[in-house]
Motif scaffolding. Structure first.
Motif, PDB file in Angstrom:
ATOM      1  N   ASP A   1       2.619   3.694   4.634  1.00 16.42           N
ATOM      2  CA  ASP A   1       1.879   4.872   4.168  1.00 16.42           C
ATOM      3  C   ASP A   1       1.734   5.885   5.409  1.00 16.42           C
ATOM      4  OD1 ASP A   1       0.747   2.939   5.872  1.00 16.42           O
ATOM      5  OD2 ASP A   1      -1.544   3.325   5.050  1.00 16.42           O
TER       6      ASP A   1
ATOM      7  N   LYS B   1       3.235  17.671  -0.616  1.00 10.24           N
ATOM      8  CA  LYS B   1       3.324  17.533   0.548  1.00 10.24           C
ATOM      9  C   LYS B   1       4.678  17.797   1.429  1.00 10.24           C
ATOM     10  CE  LYS B   1      -0.792  16.639   1.010  1.00 10.24           C
ATOM     11  NZ  LYS B   1      -1.796  17.349   1.883  1.00 10.24           N
TER      12      LYS B   1
ATOM     13  N   ASP C   1      -7.217   4.598   4.167  1.00  7.27           N
ATOM     14  CA  ASP C   1      -5.607   4.328   3.975  1.00  7.27           C
ATOM     15  C   ASP C   1      -5.262   4.493   2.711  1.00  7.27           C
ATOM     16  OD1 ASP C   1      -5.318   3.974   6.724  1.00  7.27           O
ATOM     17  OD2 ASP C   1      -5.044   2.066   6.613  1.00  7.27           O
ATOM     18  N   ILE C   2      -6.060   4.042   1.689  1.00  8.38           N
ATOM     19  CA  ILE C   2      -5.558   3.972  -0.004  1.00  8.38           C
ATOM     20  C   ILE C   2      -5.643   5.426  -0.239  1.00  8.38           C
ATOM     21  CG2 ILE C   2      -6.116   3.410  -2.235  1.00  8.38           C
ATOM     22  CD1 ILE C   2      -7.418   0.765  -1.048  1.00  8.38           C
TER      23      ILE C   2
ATOM     24  N   GLN D   1      -3.747  -3.965  -2.180  1.00 13.02           N
ATOM     25  CA  GLN D   1      -2.772  -3.416  -1.537  1.00 13.02           C
ATOM     26  C   GLN D   1      -2.558  -4.278  -0.232  1.00 13.02           C
ATOM     27  OE1 GLN D   1      -5.671  -1.446  -2.850  1.00 13.02           O
ATOM     28  NE2 GLN D   1      -4.637   0.479  -3.524  1.00 13.02           N
ATOM     29  N   TYR D   2      -1.353  -4.639  -0.045  1.00 13.72           N
ATOM     30  CA  TYR D   2      -1.060  -5.367   1.206  1.00 13.72           C
ATOM     31  C   TYR D   2      -0.331  -4.265   2.010  1.00 13.72           C
ATOM     32  CZ  TYR D   2      -2.606  -9.635  -0.904  1.00 13.72           C
ATOM     33  OH  TYR D   2      -3.358 -10.718  -1.304  1.00 13.72           O
TER      34      TYR D   2
ATOM     35  N   ARG E   1     -12.337   9.448  -5.514  1.00 13.37           N
ATOM     36  CA  ARG E   1     -11.672   8.863  -4.454  1.00 13.37           C
ATOM     37  C   ARG E   1     -12.723   8.393  -3.445  1.00 13.37           C
ATOM     38  NH1 ARG E   1      -6.299  12.261  -4.976  1.00 13.37           N
ATOM     39  NH2 ARG E   1      -5.197  10.906  -6.075  1.00 13.37           N
TER      40      ARG E   1
ATOM     41  N   ALA F   1      -5.522  -7.589   2.565  1.00  9.13           N
ATOM     42  CA  ALA F   1      -5.773  -6.760   1.544  1.00  9.13           C
ATOM     43  C   ALA F   1      -7.266  -6.621   1.175  1.00  9.13           C
ATOM     44  CB  ALA F   1      -5.119  -7.094   0.283  1.00  9.13           C
TER      45      ALA F   1
ATOM     46  N   LYS G   1      -9.237   0.731   5.210  1.00 12.42           N
ATOM     47  CA  LYS G   1      -8.415   0.435   4.287  1.00 12.42           C
ATOM     48  C   LYS G   1      -8.802   1.570   3.134  1.00 12.42           C
ATOM     49  CE  LYS G   1      -4.989  -2.268   2.197  1.00 12.42           C
ATOM     50  NZ  LYS G   1      -4.042  -2.981   3.030  1.00 12.42           N
TER      51      LYS G   1
ATOM     52  N   ASP H   1       2.531  13.925  -6.332  1.00 17.50           N
ATOM     53  CA  ASP H   1       1.611  14.106  -5.395  1.00 17.50           C
ATOM     54  C   ASP H   1       2.546  14.315  -4.121  1.00 17.50           C
ATOM     55  OD1 ASP H   1      -0.867  14.007  -6.148  1.00 17.50           O
ATOM     56  OD2 ASP H   1      -1.008  11.814  -6.288  1.00 17.50           O
TER      57      ASP H   1
ATOM     58  N   GLY I   1      -8.019  -4.926   6.543  1.00 20.40           N
ATOM     59  CA  GLY I   1      -6.897  -4.414   5.512  1.00 20.40           C
ATOM     60  C   GLY I   1      -5.719  -5.509   5.571  1.00 20.40           C
TER      61      GLY I   1
ATOM     62  N   ARG J   1     -10.690  -4.563   1.093  1.00 22.69           N
ATOM     63  CA  ARG J   1     -10.738  -3.056   0.991  1.00 22.69           C
ATOM     64  C   ARG J   1     -12.112  -2.711   1.885  1.00 22.69           C
ATOM     65  NH1 ARG J   1      -9.744  -1.471  -5.023  1.00 22.69           N
ATOM     66  NH2 ARG J   1      -7.534  -2.119  -4.931  1.00 22.69           N
TER      67      ARG J   1
ATOM     68  N   TYR K   1     -13.878   5.021  -2.706  1.00 24.93           N
ATOM     69  CA  TYR K   1     -12.985   3.970  -1.827  1.00 24.93           C
ATOM     70  C   TYR K   1     -13.464   3.886  -0.438  1.00 24.93           C
ATOM     71  CZ  TYR K   1      -8.906   3.831  -4.734  1.00 24.93           C
ATOM     72  OH  TYR K   1      -7.887   3.568  -5.730  1.00 24.93           O
TER      73      TYR K   1
ATOM     74  N   ILE L   1       5.103   9.826   5.063  1.00 20.55           N
ATOM     75  CA  ILE L   1       5.049  11.207   4.723  1.00 20.55           C
ATOM     76  C   ILE L   1       4.499  11.956   5.539  1.00 20.55           C
ATOM     77  CG2 ILE L   1       3.845  12.531   2.784  1.00 20.55           C
ATOM     78  CD1 ILE L   1       6.084  11.216   1.279  1.00 20.55           C
TER      79      ILE L   1
ATOM     80  N   ARG M   1      -5.204   8.082   1.724  1.00 18.46           N
ATOM     81  CA  ARG M   1      -4.423   8.604   2.394  1.00 18.46           C
ATOM     82  C   ARG M   1      -2.817   8.368   1.798  1.00 18.46           C
ATOM     83  NH1 ARG M   1      -2.325   7.896   7.658  1.00 18.46           N
ATOM     84  NH2 ARG M   1      -3.081   5.721   7.499  1.00 18.46           N
ATOM     85  N   SER M   2      -2.780   7.282   1.139  1.00 14.23           N
ATOM     86  CA  SER M   2      -1.455   6.849   0.650  1.00 14.23           C
ATOM     87  C   SER M   2      -1.346   7.591  -0.800  1.00 14.23           C
ATOM     88  CB  SER M   2      -1.393   5.226   0.291  1.00 14.23           C
ATOM     89  OG  SER M   2      -2.068   4.765  -0.807  1.00 14.23           O
ATOM     90  N   ARG M   3      -2.395   8.130  -1.456  1.00 16.46           N
ATOM     91  CA  ARG M   3      -2.136   9.064  -2.382  1.00 16.46           C
ATOM     92  C   ARG M   3      -1.950  10.549  -2.353  1.00 16.46           C
ATOM     93  NH1 ARG M   3      -2.116   4.270  -3.577  1.00 16.46           N
ATOM     94  NH2 ARG M   3      -3.193   3.306  -5.234  1.00 16.46           N
ATOM     95  N   THR M   4      -2.754  10.939  -1.137  1.00 22.05           N
ATOM     96  CA  THR M   4      -2.724  12.455  -0.885  1.00 22.05           C
ATOM     97  C   THR M   4      -1.808  12.741   0.327  1.00 22.05           C
ATOM     98  OG1 THR M   4      -4.912  12.169   0.598  1.00 22.05           O
ATOM     99  CG2 THR M   4      -5.400  12.411  -1.845  1.00 22.05           C
ATOM    100  N   TYR M   5      -1.697  12.051   1.029  1.00 22.34           N
ATOM    101  CA  TYR M   5      -0.981  12.243   2.260  1.00 22.34           C
ATOM    102  C   TYR M   5      -1.667  13.271   3.010  1.00 22.34           C
ATOM    103  CZ  TYR M   5       1.978  10.248  -1.255  1.00 22.34           C
ATOM    104  OH  TYR M   5       2.833   9.142  -1.971  1.00 22.34           O
ATOM    105  N   SER M   6      -2.745  12.953   3.414  1.00 25.92           N
ATOM    106  CA  SER M   6      -3.509  13.952   4.107  1.00 25.92           C
ATOM    107  C   SER M   6      -4.353  13.375   5.195  1.00 25.92           C
ATOM    108  CB  SER M   6      -4.772  14.653   3.217  1.00 25.92           C
ATOM    109  OG  SER M   6      -5.751  15.457   3.966  1.00 25.92           O
TER     110      SER M   6
ATOM    111  N   GLN N   1       5.468  15.494   7.410  1.00 24.16           N
ATOM    112  CA  GLN N   1       4.824  16.498   7.399  1.00 24.16           C
ATOM    113  C   GLN N   1       4.677  17.093   8.793  1.00 24.16           C
ATOM    114  OE1 GLN N   1       1.407  15.344   4.929  1.00 24.16           O
ATOM    115  NE2 GLN N   1       1.122  17.408   4.561  1.00 24.16           N
TER     116      GLN N   1
ATOM    117  N   LEU O   1       0.723  -1.287   0.157  1.00 18.88           N
ATOM    118  CA  LEU O   1      -0.040   0.171  -0.169  1.00 18.88           C
ATOM    119  C   LEU O   1       0.876   1.350   0.023  1.00 18.88           C
ATOM    120  CD1 LEU O   1      -2.569   1.251   0.200  1.00 18.88           C
ATOM    121  CD2 LEU O   1      -2.568   1.114   2.726  1.00 18.88           C
ATOM    122  N   GLY O   2       0.687   2.112  -0.908  1.00 21.24           N
ATOM    123  CA  GLY O   2       1.265   3.463  -0.988  1.00 21.24           C
ATOM    124  C   GLY O   2       2.529   3.505  -1.508  1.00 21.24           C
TER     125      GLY O   2
END
Lengths: 247, 255, 232
Positions: free
Chosen positions: B210, B237, C190-191, B62-63, C21, C181, C187, B233, C178, C183, C24, B213, C193-198, B217, B43-44
């Motif tokens: 994950d 950040k 989390d997915i 995603q593991y 998103r 794996a 999860k 992306d 999760g 969803r 998800y 970052i 979050r793993s893209r947007t880091y927010s 931050q 994941l991530g």
């Protein structure tokens, strides 16, 4: 009140042991149709164990019990069928708190005797009239006094149309002013010819209603007689001592 | 009671049969076969991000750990795993019946990540440049990837002026992983070498990939060194230092 | 202030709108509810069966072997973390089977919940006065009829709060799905979050769980009140 009716319950050499304690130490007794057998004795004498053995709530360690000529201690018979014919009333009433009075009474007839709801309700109302509690049909047990609860418990047993009624200290948990109303119902039952076995401390009831009184001590029937003889001319030393305390 | 038990047993059997009838194993021999295959990733990771974009999120599982994705692959629960080249080599070496497809899936640049505006970026850039010039970096890579030479050792008698917390995910051999209960690897040794140059003692904080970052931050870590690829992306950040290594994403499949 | 709102809106846009998103979260919520619901059914059925076996043994000393098996089940399940059980079911029990992950999760959480439900139900059965049992038997009901018509309804009312609590725990525990794996809601967050880091998906996830639990508690309260009214 025929005392010479046929034998309804025949108890043969009954033993009940808890570890090393002999609650029942060889009891042989007959209960005849129409009899009102009152069982008295000091606490721990085995009188309650005897009564609870009659419908096998207590499983005897040894000995046989014949009810209507069937050996109910035989594990192969279906005890549930025979218990339907033996009503039981407990010291603490044991009404079902989650059901209304009417439901308490009709549950077993509907589920076990496969009576229709209308039929069961009609019979229940009839019995409730008899004990003077018809207006409580839709109440829950928690809304009733102890005396009322016990009267309902008696009705609940009667709804199964039993051949014998077993009473296990039915008035011991009641406030004194409520004892009378329960005994009144029991007298009425006896008058109507119901066969009864009653464990009680109410000596007045034994004298007035009983056809025979058994004195239990140390797991044995030490003495038995018709009420008049039993109370006026006791033979056994322990019975004399017991009577001197309770009378 | 017996009826109930047997009913349960039947239900369990039906359930397991339905479950088993699921899908057949897809044989992967080249990158082109990945279309429509079940792909496992961590994941991530960039492998996750690229594969999800390219093959659709529904085909990517995603593991939490690369090792779990590989385990699922071995049990034929998925058809392929996309992961960095170096850990892929380690996994394949440890597990029989797995191989790496010859064509790489993607190339990417690894770099250290910092909180936006961190003055450490310039310091790191200078240190990395020097370490590459004096051969220290090559020695570290040679040790962990080819097994040659020795691990990095700090020079004697260094006075540290401060401590830096390094965020990483120590499940990524040979960049960072556990051995004898300590975390080692290329990123770890490189970070220590940089720290020695700049006068910082390095403290490692191991966390889920994950979360890295976010940790940088939020200032919970001073920098991240985790085989972290520079992406657009992520750039929004955090700040990245110059890339120190070109990683390759490869595909692991069953032989 | 305006800058803050603008930033919040931008963040929201990036976390939930871009690339659809939000899906998800919605799909994850669906999975979480499905897994919780099926695991709940499995857990309750299993729990009641185990509880009745154990209570029967306690009362009559019958079913010795079954009771022994049930004891082992309860000890093992309660003695190990649910995540470990989930991973074992995924990678050990079904090692050579290609199984739907939802099934794995339902089995893991259902088996887990069953052990706790069993102990709750058993305590409920034991809390009903022995006299109730005797009254039922003396009327001629057999063991099972007595359980069904007399003991269980009373036990159920006694244990409803504990049972409801177990369901809430179950709903929240599924958040570790999760690990295989799957969803689920967590999860899904989390997915993103793993893209947007927010931080935003985490908060959204938490709020959804909170809303679910609060709604469920409310329902439970209503049910409890209704059962209690029935008796007074």
């Amino acid at each position: 009140m025929s005392v010479n009716g046929e034998v309804l319950i025949h108890v043969e050499d009954l033993y009940k042991t808890y570890g090393t304690l002999n609650a029942l130490d060889g009891v042989t007794e007959d209960i005849r149709k129409g009899e009102v057998v009152v069982v008295v004795g000091p606490s721990g004498s085995g009188k309650s164990t005897f009564l609870r053995s009659l419908n096998l709530l207590e499983i005897p360690t040894k000995g046989k019990i014949y009810f209507e000529d069937v050996d109910i201690t035989d594990p192969k018979i279906d005890i549930d069928l025979h218990r339907r014919k033996m009503g039981m009333v407990f010291q603490h009433f044991n009404l079902f708190p989650h059901k209304t009075i009417l439901e308490n009474i009709t549950l077993a007839p509907i589920k076990l005797l496969k009576k229709s709801k209308e039929e069961a309700n009609a019979r229940a109302m009839q019995l409730l009239e008899m004990v003077g509690l018809a207006e409580k049909a839709d109440a829950y047990p928690s809304q009733l006094s102890g005396g009322q609860k016990q009267r309902i418990a008696i009705v609940r047993s009667l709804a199964m149309e039993p051949d014998v009624m077993l009473f296990d200290e039915p008035t011991s948990a009641l406030d004194p002013e409520m004892v009378g109303e329960v005994l009144e119902i029991m007298k009425q039952l006896a008058k109507d010819g119901m066969t009864m076995v009653v464990v009680t401390h109410e000596m007045g009831f034994a004298k007035e209603v009983g056809t025979r009184v058994l004195f239990f001590d140390e797991g044995k029937v030490k003495e038995q007689n018709a009420p008049k003889e039993f109370f006026e001319n006791p033979q056994d030393e322990r019975l004399k001592e017991f009577l001197s305390k309770v009378l | 009671m017996k009826k109930l038990v047997s009913l349960l047993l039947v239900a369990a059997m039906v359930l397991s049969m339905v479950a088993c009838g699921g899908k057949e194993v897809k044989k992967i021999t080249s990158i082109d076969d990945l279309e429509g295959a079940k792909i496992g990733v961590q994941l991530g990771t960039t492998g996750d991000i690229y594969a999800s974009d390219q093959y659709g999120a529904d085909n990517v599982e995603q593991y939490n750990k690369g090792a779990e994705a590989v385990q699922a692959l071995k049990q034929n629960k998925i058809d392929a795993v996309i992961i960095d080249n170096e850990p892929a080599k380690a996994f394949v070496a440890e597990n029989e019946g797995l191989k790496i497809l010859e064509t790489p899936y993607e190339e990417e640049q690894y770099a250290h990540a910092f909180q936006k505006g961190s003055k450490l970026v310039a310091e790191f850039n200078q240190a990395i440049k020097e370490l590459k010039e004096d051969g220290t970096f090559d020695a570290i890579v040679a040790y962990y990837i080819e097994g040659k030479g020795e691990a990095y050792k700090s020079p004697e008698g260094i006075e540290y002026k401060d401590k830096l917390v390094m965020a990483t995910n120590a499940e990524f051999p040979p960049y960072e992983y556990y051995e004898n209960e300590t975390i080692i690897g290329i990123d770890v040794d490189l970070a220590r070498a940089i720290g020695d140059k700049l006068g910082y003692e390095i403290e490692i904080s191991d966390m889920a990939f994950d979360s890295i970052i976010g940790a940088v931050q939020a200032g919970k870590a001073d920098f991240a060194a985790a085989g972290l690829t520079i992406t657009d992306d992520r750039k929004e950040k955090v700040d990245f230092a110059d890339s120190y290594y070109t990683g390759v994403q490869v595909v692991i499949v069953n032989e | 202030m305006q800058a803050f709102i603008q930033e919040f809106l931008d963040d929201f846009q990036r976390n939930f709108i871009v690339d659809n998103r939000w899906k998800y979260i919605v799909d994850g919520l669906e999975t979480t509810l499905l897994v919780t619901f099926l695991a709940l059914i499995l857990g309750v059925v299993l729990g009641f069966v185990v509880a009745i076996i154990r209570a029967t043994y306690d009362k009559t000393k019958k079913l010795k072997v079954l009771n022994w098996i049930c004891n082992i089940y309860i000890t093992v399940i309660r003695g190990t973390p649910v995540v470990v059980q989930l991973l074992i079911i995924m990678y050990v029990v079904f090692a050579s089977v290609n199984i739907e992950k939802v099934v794995v999760a339902v089995l893991a959480f259902g088996l887990n919940s069953g052990a706790y439900v069993a102990e709750i139900v058993r305590s409920g059965i034991m809390s009903v006065d022995e006299g109730q049992f005797e009254a039922g038997r003396s009327l001629g009901f057999n063991y099972v009829q007595t359980m069904v018509h007399i003991i269980m309804p009373q036990a159920f009312k006694n244990i409803l709060p504990a049972l409801g609590n177990e369901f809430i725990v179950l709903l929240k525990e599924t958040s570790v799905a999760g690990y295989v794996a799957l969803r689920d809601l967590t999860k899904g967050g989390d997915i993103i979050r793993s893209r947007t880091y927010s931080y935003m998906p985490l908060i959204a996830t938490a709020l959804i769980y909170l809303a679910l639990v609060m709604g469920f508690s409310k329902l439970l309260g209503l049910l409890e009140r209704r059962l209690r009214n029935n008796e007074r």
